[in-house]
Write an enzyme that holds these catalytic residues in place. Structure first.
Site, PDB file in Angstrom:
ATOM      1  CG  HIS A 155      14.611   9.183 -16.188  1.00 45.16           C
ATOM      2  ND1 HIS A 155      15.071   9.021 -17.474  1.00 45.16           N
ATOM      3  CD2 HIS A 155      13.269   8.939 -16.235  1.00 45.16           C
ATOM      4  CE1 HIS A 155      14.049   8.702 -18.263  1.00 45.16           C
ATOM      5  NE2 HIS A 155      12.947   8.638 -17.533  1.00 45.16           N
ATOM      6  CD  GLU A 156      10.809   8.630 -13.075  1.00 48.72           C
ATOM      7  OE1 GLU A 156       9.828   9.329 -13.401  1.00 48.72           O
ATOM      8  OE2 GLU A 156      11.139   7.594 -13.673  1.00 48.72           O
ATOM      9  CG  HIS A 180       9.678  12.182 -16.709  1.00 53.85           C
ATOM     10  ND1 HIS A 180       9.616  12.273 -18.077  1.00 53.85           N
ATOM     11  CD2 HIS A 180      10.105  10.913 -16.436  1.00 53.85           C
ATOM     12  CE1 HIS A 180       9.985  11.114 -18.617  1.00 53.85           C
ATOM     13  NE2 HIS A 180      10.285  10.276 -17.643  1.00 53.85           N
ATOM     14  CD  GLU A 207      10.830   7.524 -20.380  1.00 50.52           C
ATOM     15  OE1 GLU A 207      11.738   6.905 -19.793  1.00 50.52           O
ATOM     16  OE2 GLU A 207       9.980   8.186 -19.769  1.00 50.52           O
TER      17      GLU A 207
END
Length: 405
Positions: A128-129, A132, A190
């Protein structure tokens, strides 16, 4: 006033025309004023200060950081930006959180790692990070904030031109609207990070079902309303049952199965789990100190030190508590231990500098306070250095540190 409107409108138009770039993950055009090189420079410049301000690196078990790096690089290699200079650190922070800076600089707190069950769940966090960073969400958010801010100013000026008495109120109201719009934009980021993080997990060979389990964990913790989660992960990664459902639907698109690597994860976490009670005692000591129950706090932190004498935060808290009891001479050996355990963390240098200052040893105090400033400039250290400069009669240096005189 009309000239200001024309100037603001021109600037807004120029910003929108110049700031388009392709999102490397989605392939769509987005507003981004910074280049990839600027992303990398921003991340490099802010990575260490951000670590310092959030507890510094976890150093008791370097093997855990090596393990997180191994998992992170496995995911980064299958990302849409595999050539970013990725770095992964474990922060010495009880608050469950993880974050990514532009250019591939990532961090995960030990307070979050301890909540996970296996390597696949860790991969869900890191994947997930990584999205980003790879999708350049930082550059996109920065650009949107600039445009929304300029737009709010332009609209406010236009209203003020027609109704001068409403000008300030109009700009303030529009600023609130801009903040709400940015919050929605952040939620879009997100969602994008969830979807493509699952993709990265599957490509790296992990079971993407772990991403659903991760969101379910976050929802359970949110419903318990644990303060540390509210101030940490939930502030920047708000969970919801809708988000669980969205992730579940996304995972259903992929074949079932994949690596979980629970045994490897549990081995990597062994030291942290062994020290769990010591960190609980540390948190209890902080609570006792806030209630000014210093003797109780000292007893609790001494117990934590007995369980894990290599933890710099425990020694630092003991030194700070002794300072609060005006036992400056006794505080120094504890702070010596804190600095020896992690010489690259700023805070114990401040406390030891304060102790030396109270004991009249200005040279040692100045040495420690300057050392802290090199790691992370703070107002507290500047004030102490200003006082020392004044005591030496060096008013020019004192003024440079912001001291009166």
């Amino acid at each position: 006033m009309k000239h200001l409107i024309r100037l603001s409108a021109g600037a807004l138009l120029a910003m929108s025309l110049m700031g388009c770039a392709v999102n490397p993950v989605t392939g769509k055009q987005e507003m981004m004023f910074d280049s990839v090189a600027q992303d990398i420079a921003t991340g490099t410049q802010n990575y260490v200060p951000s670590q310092q301000s959030q507890g510094g690196q976890y150093v008791v078990d370097p093997g855990l950081t090596a393990y997180v790096n191994q998992v992170g690089r496995r995911l980064a290699a299958v990302s849409d930006m595999p050539n970013l200079p990725y770095e992964f650190v474990v922060l010495n922070n009880d608050v469950p959180n993880a974050w990514a800076m532009p250019g591939g600089k990532l961090a995960i707190n030990r307070g979050l790692i301890i909540q996970l069950e296996d390597e696949a769940q860790l991969a869900a966090v890191l994947g997930h990070e990584i999205v980003h960073a790879a999708a350049r969400h930082g550059a996109s958010a920065k650009s949107q904030q600039m445009v929304v801010g300029a737009g709010a100013l332009l609209a406010g000026v236009a209203i003020a031109n027609k109704k001068p008495e409403y000008g300030a109120l109009a700009v303030g109201a529009l600023a609130v609207g801009a903040t709400a719009w940015n919050a929605k934009y952040s939620r879009d980021h997100e969602t994008q990070s969830d979807i493509y993080g699952i993709k990265y997990m599957q490509k790296a060979g992990y079971d993407p079902q772990a991403a659903v389990e991760l969101q379910e964990l976050f929802v359970r913790m949110m419903e318990k309303q644990e303060p540390s989660w509210v101030e940490g992960l939930f502030a920047s990664h708000p969970p919801s049952r809708d988000r669980v459902s969205t992730n579940r639907a996304e995972v259903a698109k992929y074949p079932k199965g994949g690596a979980r690597n629970k045994d490897a994860f549990q081995r990597a976490l062994a030291q942290l789990k062994k020290d769990k009670d010591a960190y609980t005692g540390y948190q209890d000591a902080i609570k006792a100190a806030k209630a000014k129950q210093y003797d109780k706090a000292l007893s609790l932190v001494d117990n934590s030190i007995q369980q894990q004498p290599k933890e710099n935060l425990f020694w630092e808290l003991k030194g700070k508590l002794l300072l609060q009891k005006d036992q400056n001479k006794e505080a120094i050996p504890a702070l010596d231990k804190a600095i020896a355990a992690n010489p690259n963390f700023f805070r114990p240098y401040i406390y030891r500098g304060m102790a030396y200052k109270e004991l009249g040893n200005r040279n040692f105090a100045e040495r420690d306070l300057i050392a802290s400033q090199k790691l992370l400039p703070t107002q507290e250290a500047s004030e102490q250095l200003g006082d020392i400069a004044l005591a030496k009669g060096d008013r020019g240096t004192a003024r440079a540190y912001g001291a009166a005189g």
